[in-house]
Write a protein that holds these residues in place. Structure first.
Motif, PDB file in Angstrom:
ATOM      1  N   PRO A 115       0.792  -1.238   0.000  1.00  0.00           N
ATOM      2  CA  PRO A 115       0.000   0.000   0.000  1.00  0.00           C
ATOM      3  C   PRO A 115       0.823   1.286   0.000  1.00  0.00           C
ATOM      4  O   PRO A 115       0.357   2.313  -0.488  1.00  0.00           O
ATOM      5  CB  PRO A 115      -0.851  -0.105   1.272  1.00  0.00           C
ATOM      6  CG  PRO A 115      -0.329  -1.243   2.053  1.00  0.00           C
ATOM      7  CD  PRO A 115       0.534  -2.076   1.150  1.00  0.00           C
ATOM      8  N   ASP A 116       2.046   1.246   0.510  1.00  0.00           N
ATOM      9  CA  ASP A 116       2.868   2.460   0.562  1.00  0.00           C
ATOM     10  C   ASP A 116       3.916   2.536  -0.543  1.00  0.00           C
ATOM     11  O   ASP A 116       4.759   3.425  -0.527  1.00  0.00           O
ATOM     12  CB  ASP A 116       3.573   2.544   1.921  1.00  0.00           C
ATOM     13  CG  ASP A 116       2.590   2.703   3.064  1.00  0.00           C
ATOM     14  OD1 ASP A 116       1.537   3.332   2.846  1.00  0.00           O
ATOM     15  OD2 ASP A 116       2.883   2.189   4.159  1.00  0.00           O
ATOM     16  N   SER A 117       3.865   1.600  -1.512  1.00  0.00           N
ATOM     17  CA  SER A 117       4.932   1.560  -2.522  1.00  0.00           C
ATOM     18  C   SER A 117       4.989   2.828  -3.360  1.00  0.00           C
ATOM     19  O   SER A 117       6.074   3.274  -3.716  1.00  0.00           O
ATOM     20  CB  SER A 117       4.780   0.343  -3.425  1.00  0.00           C
ATOM     21  OG  SER A 117       3.605   0.432  -4.194  1.00  0.00           O
ATOM     22  N   SER A 118       3.864   3.429  -3.663  1.00  0.00           N
ATOM     23  CA  SER A 118       3.881   4.611  -4.539  1.00  0.00           C
ATOM     24  C   SER A 118       4.464   5.831  -3.836  1.00  0.00           C
ATOM     25  O   SER A 118       4.951   6.745  -4.491  1.00  0.00           O
ATOM     26  CB  SER A 118       2.484   4.916  -5.055  1.00  0.00           C
ATOM     27  OG  SER A 118       1.638   5.253  -3.975  1.00  0.00           O
ATOM     28  N   LYS A 119       4.420   5.863  -2.517  1.00  0.00           N
ATOM     29  CA  LYS A 119       4.953   7.026  -1.802  1.00  0.00           C
ATOM     30  C   LYS A 119       6.196   6.693  -0.980  1.00  0.00           C
ATOM     31  O   LYS A 119       6.639   7.501  -0.176  1.00  0.00           O
ATOM     32  CB  LYS A 119       3.867   7.654  -0.941  1.00  0.00           C
ATOM     33  CG  LYS A 119       3.204   6.719   0.025  1.00  0.00           C
ATOM     34  CD  LYS A 119       2.046   7.399   0.735  1.00  0.00           C
ATOM     35  CE  LYS A 119       1.402   6.388   1.648  1.00  0.00           C
ATOM     36  NZ  LYS A 119       0.020   6.255   1.495  1.00  0.00           N
ATOM     37  N   ALA A 120       6.746   5.513  -1.192  1.00  0.00           N
ATOM     38  CA  ALA A 120       7.946   5.111  -0.444  1.00  0.00           C
ATOM     39  C   ALA A 120       9.122   5.981  -0.861  1.00  0.00           C
ATOM     40  O   ALA A 120       9.361   6.191  -2.042  1.00  0.00           O
ATOM     41  CB  ALA A 120       8.263   3.643  -0.697  1.00  0.00           C
ATOM     42  N   ASP A 121       9.832   6.495   0.128  1.00  0.00           N
ATOM     43  CA  ASP A 121      11.038   7.254  -0.195  1.00  0.00           C
ATOM     44  C   ASP A 121      12.287   6.526   0.303  1.00  0.00           C
ATOM     45  O   ASP A 121      13.363   7.088   0.400  1.00  0.00           O
ATOM     46  CB  ASP A 121      10.970   8.687   0.330  1.00  0.00           C
ATOM     47  CG  ASP A 121      10.608   8.779   1.801  1.00  0.00           C
ATOM     48  OD1 ASP A 121      10.471   7.732   2.454  1.00  0.00           O
ATOM     49  OD2 ASP A 121      10.481   9.911   2.302  1.00  0.00           O
ATOM     50  N   ALA A 122      12.115   5.239   0.585  1.00  0.00           N
ATOM     51  CA  ALA A 122      13.236   4.378   0.961  1.00  0.00           C
ATOM     52  C   ALA A 122      13.812   3.745  -0.303  1.00  0.00           C
ATOM     53  O   ALA A 122      13.158   3.700  -1.347  1.00  0.00           O
ATOM     54  CB  ALA A 122      12.752   3.276   1.914  1.00  0.00           C
ATOM     55  N   GLN A 123      15.034   3.239  -0.200  1.00  0.00           N
ATOM     56  CA  GLN A 123      15.630   2.441  -1.276  1.00  0.00           C
ATOM     57  C   GLN A 123      14.857   1.133  -1.352  1.00  0.00           C
ATOM     58  O   GLN A 123      14.665   0.468  -0.326  1.00  0.00           O
ATOM     59  CB  GLN A 123      17.100   2.163  -0.963  1.00  0.00           C
ATOM     60  CG  GLN A 123      17.747   1.129  -1.841  1.00  0.00           C
ATOM     61  CD  GLN A 123      18.373   1.708  -3.092  1.00  0.00           C
ATOM     62  OE1 GLN A 123      18.740   2.877  -3.117  1.00  0.00           O
ATOM     63  NE2 GLN A 123      18.496   0.914  -4.119  1.00  0.00           N
ATOM     64  N   ILE A 124      14.411   0.734  -2.535  1.00  0.00           N
ATOM     65  CA  ILE A 124      13.684  -0.517  -2.719  1.00  0.00           C
ATOM     66  C   ILE A 124      14.652  -1.545  -3.297  1.00  0.00           C
ATOM     67  O   ILE A 124      15.335  -1.272  -4.281  1.00  0.00           O
ATOM     68  CB  ILE A 124      12.472  -0.336  -3.666  1.00  0.00           C
ATOM     69  CG1 ILE A 124      11.552   0.775  -3.165  1.00  0.00           C
ATOM     70  CG2 ILE A 124      11.739  -1.655  -3.853  1.00  0.00           C
ATOM     71  CD1 ILE A 124      10.928   0.546  -1.806  1.00  0.00           C
ATOM     72  N   ILE A 125      14.685  -2.720  -2.673  1.00  0.00           N
ATOM     73  CA  ILE A 125      15.516  -3.824  -3.157  1.00  0.00           C
ATOM     74  C   ILE A 125      14.573  -4.991  -3.419  1.00  0.00           C
ATOM     75  O   ILE A 125      13.919  -5.486  -2.499  1.00  0.00           O
ATOM     76  CB  ILE A 125      16.604  -4.222  -2.141  1.00  0.00           C
ATOM     77  CG1 ILE A 125      17.498  -3.019  -1.817  1.00  0.00           C
ATOM     78  CG2 ILE A 125      17.415  -5.409  -2.659  1.00  0.00           C
ATOM     79  CD1 ILE A 125      18.479  -3.265  -0.677  1.00  0.00           C
TER      80      ILE A 125
END
Length: 160
Positions: A115-125
């Motif tokens: 649910p938070d993927s579109s607003k995530a400001d973390a590095q995604i791995i």
């Protein structure tokens, strides 16, 4: 008693060739697949339509298409109803962020469904394969905070 040895032939791995890359929205079957997986809306600006083929020893070409995203080696990870994998060497997919935090996902679809993927400001791995867990954890060590979002029970029980 003498035994005749059967000749063993090397297994030839398929060599996929990417023919065309398009933004999502041109192929109704890819769209239907992404809708059935519950990621169509989230995938629109993150995935592409990948048209590729494999040619056998008799020069017969078999064409395919799938939704795709690049891994850190620049190779295409693809997903379609009958095949999910890498068209070359598998590797992690990295999506840069601005926070000193890493979020780890097993698959691209897990990331898109979050649910938070579109607003995530973390590095995604994104692992793209459970076999890449150690590589993902090694990358994540460089961040002050790490969150894992794994559905696979084997990954959930790994010591991080």
């Amino acid at each position: 008693m003498t035994y005749k040895r059967k000749r063993r032939h090397a297994v030839k791995l398929p060599c996929y060739r990417v023919e065309e890359i398009k933004p999502l929205g041109h192929n109704h079957e890819i769209e239907a697949y992404l809708r059935s997986c519950g990621v169509w809306a989230q995938a629109r600006d993150k995935l592409n339509e990948i048209y590729y083929y494999v040619q056998d020893e008799s020069n017969r070409r078999k064409s395919f298409f799938a939704a795709g995203w690049k891994n850190e080696l620049g190779h295409w990870q693809v997903a379609a109803p009958n095949f999910t994998g890498c068209l070359s060497r598998p590797a992690l997919t990295l999506i840069p962020g601005i926070k000193d935090e890493a979020w780890l996902f097993e698959t691209c679809f897990d990331y898109l469904r979050h649910p938070d993927s579109s607003k995530a400001d973390a590095q995604i791995i994104i692992l793209n394969s459970p076999a890449l867990l150690k590589a993902a954890l090694a990358k994540a060590k460089g961040f002050s905070q790490t969150r894992t979002f794994f559905n696979n029970p084997l990954l959930q029980t790994e010591k991080h």
